[in-house]
Design an enzyme around this catalytic site. Sequence first.
Site, mmCIF file in Angstrom:
data_model
loop_
_atom_site.group_PDB
_atom_site.id
_atom_site.type_symbol
_atom_site.label_atom_id
_atom_site.label_comp_id
_atom_site.label_asym_id
_atom_site.label_seq_id
_atom_site.Cartn_x
_atom_site.Cartn_y
_atom_site.Cartn_z
ATOM 1 N N ILE A 188 10.834 -21.019 -3.038
ATOM 2 C CA ILE A 188 11.904 -21.935 -2.621
ATOM 3 C C ILE A 188 11.169 -23.105 -1.970
ATOM 4 O O ILE A 188 10.629 -22.971 -0.873
ATOM 5 C CB ILE A 188 12.881 -21.267 -1.626
ATOM 6 C CG1 ILE A 188 13.590 -20.098 -2.305
ATOM 7 C CG2 ILE A 188 13.897 -22.294 -1.124
ATOM 8 C CD1 ILE A 188 14.550 -19.346 -1.398
ATOM 9 N N PRO A 189 11.100 -24.228 -2.688
ATOM 10 C CA PRO A 189 10.105 -25.252 -2.308
ATOM 11 C C PRO A 189 10.543 -26.129 -1.140
ATOM 12 O O PRO A 189 10.791 -27.322 -1.316
ATOM 13 C CB PRO A 189 9.949 -26.061 -3.600
ATOM 14 C CG PRO A 189 11.270 -25.927 -4.287
ATOM 15 C CD PRO A 189 11.830 -24.585 -3.904
ATOM 16 N N CYS A 190 10.606 -25.540 0.057
ATOM 17 C CA CYS A 190 10.969 -26.343 1.223
ATOM 18 C C CYS A 190 9.887 -27.381 1.516
ATOM 19 O O CYS A 190 10.139 -28.342 2.237
ATOM 20 C CB CYS A 190 11.232 -25.458 2.441
ATOM 21 S SG CYS A 190 9.904 -24.357 2.859
ATOM 22 N N HIS A 191 8.690 -27.201 0.914
ATOM 23 C CA HIS A 191 7.644 -28.222 1.107
ATOM 24 C C HIS A 191 7.993 -29.532 0.406
ATOM 25 O O HIS A 191 7.367 -30.544 0.636
ATOM 26 C CB HIS A 191 6.291 -27.697 0.624
ATOM 27 C CG HIS A 191 6.250 -27.286 -0.825
ATOM 28 N ND1 HIS A 191 6.687 -26.051 -1.256
ATOM 29 C CD2 HIS A 191 5.869 -27.953 -1.934
ATOM 30 C CE1 HIS A 191 6.542 -25.972 -2.572
ATOM 31 N NE2 HIS A 191 6.059 -27.120 -3.011
ATOM 32 N N ARG A 192 8.994 -29.497 -0.498
ATOM 33 C CA ARG A 192 9.372 -30.741 -1.188
ATOM 34 C C ARG A 192 10.365 -31.577 -0.391
ATOM 35 O O ARG A 192 10.885 -32.562 -0.894
ATOM 36 C CB ARG A 192 9.949 -30.419 -2.572
ATOM 37 C CG ARG A 192 8.885 -29.888 -3.527
ATOM 38 C CD ARG A 192 9.427 -29.523 -4.906
ATOM 39 N NE ARG A 192 8.497 -28.610 -5.575
ATOM 40 C CZ ARG A 192 8.842 -27.698 -6.488
ATOM 41 N NH1 ARG A 192 10.109 -27.588 -6.836
ATOM 42 N NH2 ARG A 192 7.924 -26.904 -7.007
#
Length: 354
Positions: free
Chosen positions: A322-326
């Site tokens: 779940i790409p919360c880094h994006r």
Amino acid sequence: MLGDAAMIPSERYEEYYQALLEKKTEYEGLFYVGVKSTGVFCRPTCPARKPKFVNCEFYENAQQALLASYRPCQRCRPLSHPNHVPDLVRVLVEAVEANPEKRWTGQDFKQLSVDESTARRQFKKRFGMTFVEYARARRMGLALKQIRGGKSVIDAQLSTGYESGSGFRDAFSRIMGAAPALLGTDKKILKAAWIDTRLGPMIAISDEHALHLLEFVDRRGLEREVERLRKRTKSAIIPGVTEPIRSIERELADYFEGSLTAFKTPIAMLGSPFQINVWQQLMAIPPGETRSYLDLAKSLGKPSAFRAVAQANGANQLAIIIPCHRVINANGELGGYGGGLSRKDWLLTHEKNV
Ligand SMILES: [Zn+2]
């Protein structure tokens, strides 16, 4: 009470630090401070010399401080009611400190001449957790600290040909769970494994069907996340490998190599309907692109809810997948990341180049 309580927002840190310097009694019970340089945690009014601001970590309750590997201060006794230290509680806390890795049973209470049900009641009343929960929190905090500090041990194992995770497995068994044979058949089991990546070791926790957690081992607050997961799923967590863990290990290797952009390992999203909504929006951000919290709030049709979106983002337990880094700041700055900003920067650059 554990885990579901939000972490203290960083805007509060300076206020709390000031309260700590001035030993303000009105802050009693509002926060506890962990002192990185000494490894102890204190109440706001502790009479001991005050730590530097950079060495302070603030917690809402004692259990959070314990889970973060801190031990209670001998001077201000943060586990006792400020005006009254019940002997029974003091005896038990001291017994745990004398042997913090011990698992407690009814037999042990007898040896300390303590009645088990009285102990349970007194702890619960004063601290909102039972004695066994206290002892487990202390043990788990310690073991995770050992895991994090154990890099040289792990390196040594690698060089002598042992599996890199075996030190982890030992430490993890000590904290999290009984051996499978000792568990009741009605107990749900989650398995936890160590996965090495080029950005550092990660921990994966999964049942036989889906991955529940994937985080960098040094992520701040990992202990709380694991404990929350254990409680929410009412599971025992033991070291081991499941099909979803095998799958994510393969996929992560491909992801870091640049040959994979969409993960197919089945995941379990444990959150409120709103959180799950946010996580699904995150997964819809294509690799190589970024969004702001405001963008996400707008795409959910709730443009004023960007703070809640930010919180849901922070509650993500499946790093990278779940790409919360994006998610970055609206002004283009990187913003925050639980796994550390240098990793966030690396991941974004990597995804742009794939
Ligand atoms: Zn203290």
